[in-house]
Design a protein around this motif. Structure first.
Motif, PDB file in Angstrom:
ATOM      1  N   GLN A  47       0.846  -1.184   0.000  1.00 26.14           N
ATOM      2  CA  GLN A  47       0.000   0.000   0.000  1.00 26.14           C
ATOM      3  C   GLN A  47       0.891   1.248   0.000  1.00 26.14           C
ATOM      4  O   GLN A  47       1.916   1.287   0.685  1.00 26.14           O
ATOM      5  CB  GLN A  47      -0.905   0.023   1.233  1.00 26.14           C
ATOM      6  CG  GLN A  47      -1.916  -1.118   1.269  1.00 26.14           C
ATOM      7  CD  GLN A  47      -2.864  -1.068   0.089  1.00 26.14           C
ATOM      8  OE1 GLN A  47      -3.440  -0.019  -0.208  1.00 26.14           O
ATOM      9  NE2 GLN A  47      -3.025  -2.202  -0.590  1.00 26.14           N
ATOM     10  N   LYS A  50     -13.891   5.526  12.953  1.00 21.95           N
ATOM     11  CA  LYS A  50     -13.681   5.138  11.561  1.00 21.95           C
ATOM     12  C   LYS A  50     -14.931   5.529  10.786  1.00 21.95           C
ATOM     13  O   LYS A  50     -15.959   4.858  10.840  1.00 21.95           O
ATOM     14  CB  LYS A  50     -13.431   3.636  11.452  1.00 21.95           C
ATOM     15  CG  LYS A  50     -12.130   3.186  12.103  1.00 21.95           C
ATOM     16  CD  LYS A  50     -11.902   1.688  11.910  1.00 21.95           C
ATOM     17  CE  LYS A  50     -10.581   1.252  12.539  1.00 21.95           C
ATOM     18  NZ  LYS A  50     -10.341  -0.202  12.387  1.00 21.95           N
ATOM     19  N   ALA A  58      -0.090  11.815  -1.545  1.00 17.22           N
ATOM     20  CA  ALA A  58      -1.140  10.943  -1.019  1.00 17.22           C
ATOM     21  C   ALA A  58      -1.108   9.551  -1.628  1.00 17.22           C
ATOM     22  O   ALA A  58      -1.624   8.589  -1.042  1.00 17.22           O
ATOM     23  CB  ALA A  58      -2.506  11.580  -1.245  1.00 17.22           C
ATOM     24  N   ASN A  59      -0.510   9.413  -2.811  1.00 16.09           N
ATOM     25  CA  ASN A  59      -0.409   8.113  -3.482  1.00 16.09           C
ATOM     26  C   ASN A  59       0.960   7.471  -3.309  1.00 16.09           C
ATOM     27  O   ASN A  59       1.295   6.509  -4.000  1.00 16.09           O
ATOM     28  CB  ASN A  59      -0.713   8.279  -4.975  1.00 16.09           C
ATOM     29  CG  ASN A  59      -2.124   8.787  -5.211  1.00 16.09           C
ATOM     30  OD1 ASN A  59      -3.081   8.275  -4.623  1.00 16.09           O
ATOM     31  ND2 ASN A  59      -2.268   9.805  -6.059  1.00 16.09           N
ATOM     32  N   LEU A 100     -15.171   7.670   5.391  1.00 18.09           N
ATOM     33  CA  LEU A 100     -15.155   8.746   4.405  1.00 18.09           C
ATOM     34  C   LEU A 100     -13.721   9.110   4.066  1.00 18.09           C
ATOM     35  O   LEU A 100     -12.903   9.364   4.956  1.00 18.09           O
ATOM     36  CB  LEU A 100     -15.888   9.974   4.945  1.00 18.09           C
ATOM     37  CG  LEU A 100     -17.363   9.764   5.324  1.00 18.09           C
ATOM     38  CD1 LEU A 100     -17.929  11.030   5.960  1.00 18.09           C
ATOM     39  CD2 LEU A 100     -18.182   9.358   4.107  1.00 18.09           C
ATOM     40  N   LYS A 101     -13.394   9.142   2.774  1.00 13.35           N
ATOM     41  CA  LYS A 101     -12.042   9.476   2.352  1.00 13.35           C
ATOM     42  C   LYS A 101     -11.683  10.911   2.697  1.00 13.35           C
ATOM     43  O   LYS A 101     -10.512  11.241   2.885  1.00 13.35           O
ATOM     44  CB  LYS A 101     -11.887   9.253   0.849  1.00 13.35           C
ATOM     45  CG  LYS A 101     -11.934   7.787   0.442  1.00 13.35           C
ATOM     46  CD  LYS A 101     -11.683   7.639  -1.048  1.00 13.35           C
ATOM     47  CE  LYS A 101     -11.688   6.176  -1.452  1.00 13.35           C
ATOM     48  NZ  LYS A 101     -11.429   5.988  -2.899  1.00 13.35           N
ATOM     49  N   SER A 102     -12.674  11.768   2.789  1.00 16.60           N
ATOM     50  CA  SER A 102     -12.401  13.179   3.049  1.00 16.60           C
ATOM     51  C   SER A 102     -12.012  13.443   4.504  1.00 16.60           C
ATOM     52  O   SER A 102     -11.468  14.491   4.817  1.00 16.60           O
ATOM     53  CB  SER A 102     -13.622  14.024   2.684  1.00 16.60           C
ATOM     54  OG  SER A 102     -14.753  13.605   3.428  1.00 16.60           O
ATOM     55  N   ARG A 145      -9.688  12.471   7.481  1.00 17.20           N
ATOM     56  CA  ARG A 145      -8.443  11.757   7.802  1.00 17.20           C
ATOM     57  C   ARG A 145      -8.497  11.143   9.190  1.00 17.20           C
ATOM     58  O   ARG A 145      -8.035  10.032   9.403  1.00 17.20           O
ATOM     59  CB  ARG A 145      -7.240  12.705   7.728  1.00 17.20           C
ATOM     60  CG  ARG A 145      -6.999  13.301   6.380  1.00 17.20           C
ATOM     61  CD  ARG A 145      -5.677  14.053   6.310  1.00 17.20           C
ATOM     62  NE  ARG A 145      -5.100  14.397   7.578  1.00 17.20           N
ATOM     63  CZ  ARG A 145      -5.293  15.544   8.232  1.00 17.20           C
ATOM     64  NH1 ARG A 145      -6.098  16.461   7.699  1.00 17.20           N
ATOM     65  NH2 ARG A 145      -4.705  15.792   9.383  1.00 17.20           N
TER      66      ARG A 145
END
Length: 1006
Positions: free
Chosen positions: A60, A945, A80-81, A948-950, A952
């Motif tokens: 990852q 948790k 971020a990647n 949501l990706k937005s 953090r």
């Protein structure tokens, strides 16, 4: 292909080098006197860009990984990647990848232009952790001095009033004491490894983002990245004359390359009373009045005015919002902060508005980096409340603060605290700002030039007004029933400039050299004005028009001041590492100060240290339970400059007199002797340290042993007249020493997928002595400290004699009471005598006074247990001070029923102290053991948790502070009694009440 320079004709060499195939890019001179050529058909990687992706064990991507080209100094960070892009110089460039929780990894670029890097979870992440040191950074593995880093994961959780609150109990050898309790407008007492001075700066040097003497008022807890505490002389020597008491480096959060981040942190807190001194209630007073145990008057009242001073609706809150991010060539962080800290006392609060901005920009193909920081803080504090506790506790509990008609009742023997809070104002307006900038320019790979500049400005107004109807105005003899106003302004500024050169290189595979050299300039100026006037006919203008009443000499006061000083220095440091086995570091600072005498303007401060990683030796390979073992040894010298104008003759006003001209004029004359030989206090310190990790890195820790001697202490001594002008001179005479042991342990008890348990222990002990206080010219055997105050003019409780420990209580040794309740004490021969026969001489060879205790704790201990279970986290923090004594002045003054009439007394005056029937007396009768163990903090949190990706992170937590204290001390909370500096051990008769605090907080990142 090699050609000997000695066998080559000059013409042939010139012709050969002119051929394109043999251009300057394809050859180099090597040490044996030959030219080595790379033939044109050999592939050579030119300067360019390398890209890649960083992954974890599960393939990852990992965002935020630091990527540094340790050959040319360039750096980058993964997005971020997990992708990065960095400039390289040649195929010999080495890239270092670092990330918390993973082992650092070095990769030689070679001919590759795209890399796929997989980081491995570190067995001991602390070894690769980056620590800020003086003028640079080092990995923990390279550190050779006594340096402790404390980051956000270790901070206290109960919401700081002063940012140093975050460090209480977190650093071995660092003592931080809140003598003002939880008063939001009080500071902290700070001391590192004992007392280092008699009259100079006793607190560590604070450095904020490179600014020496940085203002703590500009810092908010959510803006701090970490603290680095430079504890020993070898680490602090590079800061010279201001590092005698150690150095605390504060690093604030900065922006990072990557997508935009938004962070909001907030908490609310309330406080409740833990305990109060046990004074008689009105009912108890009447009962003892009737039985003849006390003398006074029953006024018929029954109001607990202690409760009337409490802000029962105290709710404090703090909010911090930050935005950060950046692209390839620039990144930023901006944060705003608001906090409203309500004291447990009425009219006792602090409201602050803060702003902090950091911007970093790179250019010139990433060779130039510019960083700018701006910070500002606006503070409005209500200073009126917070005191008066002794007055309300000791006033006759049957007496009302009000007259029958409802007006406030005033009696000259005691202040009406309720009226004071209503009829007076006292406030502070403070504006603090700092601006700093730094330019870094990479001259050639490995060589960087920098220039740093900073300006810090602190401006404040203290304003005070007392109404015409206030007790202070009504009872004033000069202007009865006239209002009083006062205003004080202060402006403190400092300007700093610091150019440096830094060189980094790696020779072969094992030799790493880092060097830094620079120049330092600092100018500091302080100025202020004060005025007050009395006799106001109305309460309208308050302190905003001091001239609105006639100026009368005995009713007005006015003053102003201005002073400055300049400090310049040149410094250098070189660090060497031989692989992961041997480390060495040496520094030197040559410093000049305007505070020194004319004959001693400059001082030199060297530092040297070394480290040996024993666990890397072959003979340790089979010692499986030892994962890391490093020995450190360091020696360094630091200094202390004393105060402004200390070496110069100064003039003072001699009063206003009527001159023959008929005018009243001020007279002036010298009020201090000059001393052109005044020099710096110099501390010489040796430190031996051991860092270790054993049992598969489950148990880690460090042990430090130190010995420090501070010579040429600055103090005032009696000077003969003549030849001197006045009777006092500031000079260098004494010596203070300290020896101690510090222990830090961390144990990873359990770690699995869902549950973890970590234990951290910190302990320290110090012996601090005043070795010498006289020389051939100036003689003094002792100095006294810790004023007792109260009834009886009892003087100072602590005597520090030459050759004795700091903080010793010297007093009479209680031998019992006579049948009629009179004091008896032991004399120096062991005989029991009445007080009138006790010799209280200052000369220790004849005095009957003796050591009756020591106000400095022998042991400082703390223990943290941290648990996580899935989304939950739980932490409890214990703290302790052991083996020391406290003088209980509340009992001394109010446990004596033979004292002043018509005042309230402790209930213990009629049981524990019932036999006493004599005057107030300081002796070991009132010295008590101060040792305690405290459940200082307990925190329960949960990280949500959201899916949501937005978002953090989202964490909520609750914290309780000062929940329980185990102690045999019968006075106030022993934790808030001074144990730092030269005035320790005396418990106040009017302390800010100890409170139990409850906090709810939330952290939200998106």
């Amino acid at each position: 292909m090699k050609i000997s320079l000695l066998k080559t004709k000059g013409l042939f060499a010139i012709m050969l080098l002119s051929v394109p195939a043999f251009s300057m890019e394809t050859w180099s001179v090597i040490p044996n006197g030959t030219i080595e050529f790379k033939m044109p058909w050999q592939p050579v990687k030119k300067a360019g860009i390398v890209t890649g992706t960083v992954l974890d064990n599960s393939n990852q991507p990992i965002p935020g990984v630091g990527v540094k080209n340790i050959t040319n100094g360039k750096s980058a960070i993964t997005d971020a990647n997990g992708k990065f892009r960095i400039e390289t110089t040649s195929d010999n460039d080495v890239l270092r990848f670092t990330y918390i929780g993973f082992a650092a990894q070095d990769i030689k670029v070679g001919m590759q232009t795209n890399l796929s890097v997989k980081l491995v979870e570190s067995e001991n992440t602390k070894l690769s952790e980056v620590v800020v040191v003086g003028y640079g950074t080092q990995t923990r593995n390279e550190i050779t001095s006594a340096i402790t880093k404390v980051d956000t994961s270790q901070f206290r959780q109960s919401g700081s009033r002063n940012v140093l609150d975050l460090l209480i109990g977190k650093v071995a050898g660092l003592q931080i004491t809140r003598t003002g309790g939880t008063n939001p407008n009080s500071g902290v007492g700070v001391q590192l490894r004992g007392v280092t001075t008699i009259a100079g700066a006793a607190s560590p040097l604070i450095i904020v983002d490179g600014i020496p003497g940085g203002n703590l008022d500009l810092l908010q807890q959510d803006d701090i990245e970490s603290f680095s505490i430079l504890k020993d002389g070898s680490a602090a020597a590079i800061y010279g004359t201001r590092a005698n008491a150690g150095v605390i480096i504060v690093t604030t959060k900065k922006g990072r390359r990557g997508p935009s981040r938004f962070d909001y942190n907030s908490f609310v807190r309330t406080e409740t009373l833990v305990k109060r001194p046990d004074f008689m209630t009105a009912a108890q007073y009447r009962e003892r009045l009737a039985s003849g145990q006390v003398s006074g008057t029953d006024y018929g009242g029954d109001t607990d005015y202690f409760q009337e001073l409490i802000n029962k609706n105290n709710v404090s809150h703090n909010h911090n919002f930050a935005v950060s991010g950046g692209g390839e060539s620039s990144f930023y962080r901006a944060a705003v902060n608001f906090r409203d800290v309500q004291g447990f006392a009425k009219e006792n609060s602090r409201k602050e508005y803060g702003l902090r901005l950091s911007l970093t920009q790179t250019g010139l193909d990433n060779r130039l980096t510019a960083q700018f920081n701006v910070a500002a803080n606006f503070n409005n504090a209500n200073l009126l409340g917070g005191g008066g506790w002794e007055n309300v506790l000791t006033r006759n509990p049957t007496e009302s603060y009000y007259n029958p008609d409802g007006t406030y009742k005033f009696t000259r023997n005691i202040t009406n605290e309720i009226a004071r809070l209503e009829q007076e104002r006292s406030g502070l307006q403070q504006q603090t700002s700092s601006v700093d900038g730094k330019l870094d320019f990479l001259i050639i790979p490995g060589l960087k030039a920098s220039v740093f500049g900073a300006h810090v400005r602190n401006w404040s107004i203290n304003s005070e007004y007392r109404d015409k109807a206030s007790q202070n105005s009504v009872e004033n003899a000069q202007a009865p029933n006239g209002g009083y106003a006062s205003r004080i302004t202060n402006l403190n500024q400092n300007f700093n400039v610091e150019p440096t050169l830094e060189y980094n290189t790696i020779i072969g595979t094992n030799h790493k050299i880092t060097a830094v050299a620079g120049y330092f300039y600092r100018y500091e100026v302080n100025e202020g004005f004060n005025a007050n006037n009395r006799g106001y006919l109305n309460d309208i203008v308050e302190d905003n028009n001091l001239g609105s009443v006639p100026v009368v000499l005995n009713r007005i006061a006015i003053g102003s001041y201005k002073n400055d000083n300049t400090l310049v220095a040149g410094f250098a440091r070189i660090s060497y590492a031989f692989g992961d086995r041997f480390f060495a570091q040496a520094s030197i600072r040559r410093e000049g100060s305007s505070r020194f005498g004319a004959n001693n303007k400059y001082a030199t401060f060297p530092g040297i240290s070394g480290g040996w990683n024993v666990s890397q030796e072959n003979f340790m390979k089979n010692v499986k339970f030892v994962n890391n073992l490093k020995l450190r040894l360091g020696y360094g010298e630091t200094g202390n400059t004393g105060g402004n104008l200390a070496s110069l003759v100064t003039l003072g006003g001699g009063g206003i007199y009527l001159f023959p001209t008929g005018e009243y004029l001020q007279t002036y004359g010298p009020n201090k002797n000059p001393n052109p030989d005044l020099r710096w206090e110099k501390k010489k310190e040796t430190n031996l340290g051991i860092d270790f990790a054993i049992l598969n890195n489950k148990l880690t820790g460090s042990i430090d042993l130190y010995n420090r001697v501070v010579q040429d202490l600055i103090d005032n001594y009696t000077s003969p007249q003549p030849p001197f002008i006045t009777s006092q001179i500031t000079t260098n005479v004494g010596t203070i020493s300290a020896k101690g042991i510090e222990l830090t342990l961390g144990y990873q008890a359990v770690k699995n997928r869902d549950f973890s348990w970590n234990i951290d222990f910190i302990g320290s002990t110090t012996r601090n002595r005043l070795d010498r206080y006289s020389n051939d010219e100036y003689k003094r055997d002792l100095k006294t400290f810790s004023a007792i105050g109260g009834f009886g003019a009892l003087g100072d409780a602590v005597r520090t004699y030459e050759g004795r420990n700091i903080g010793e209580f010297w007093g009479k040794r209680f031998a019992g009471f006579t049948p009629d309740g009179k004091w008896t004490f032991f004399n120096r021969a062991g005989g029991v005598v009445p007080n009138s026969q006790i010799n209280t001489s200052a000369f220790r060879d004849i005095t009957d006074l003796a050591v009756i205790g020591n106000a400095i704790p022998k042991y400082y201990l703390s223990l943290t247990n941290s648990f996580t279970y899935k989304g939950f986290d739980f932490r409890f923090f214990l703290r302790s001070k052991l083996d020391y004594d406290i003088l209980n002045t509340t009992a001394l003054s109010y446990g004596n029923k033979n004292g002043v009439t018509n005042l309230n007394l402790l209930n213990s005056a009629f049981d524990k102290y019932a036999q006493l029937n004599d005057t107030y007396m300081y002796s070991d009768y009132y010295i008590e053991r101060g040792s305690f163990v405290k459940l200082d903090e307990l925190t329960l949190g949960y990280t949500f948790k959201t899916g949501l990706k937005s978002i953090r992170n989202l964490r909520a937590y609750v914290t309780g502070q000062n929940l329980a204290t185990i102690t045999g001390y019968t006075g106030n909370d022993p934790d808030f009694v001074a144990d730092t500096g030269l005035n320790p051990g005396v418990d106040s008769r009017s302390p800010y009440p100890a409170t139990r605090q409850f906090l709810f907080g939330v952290g939200f990142g998106f």
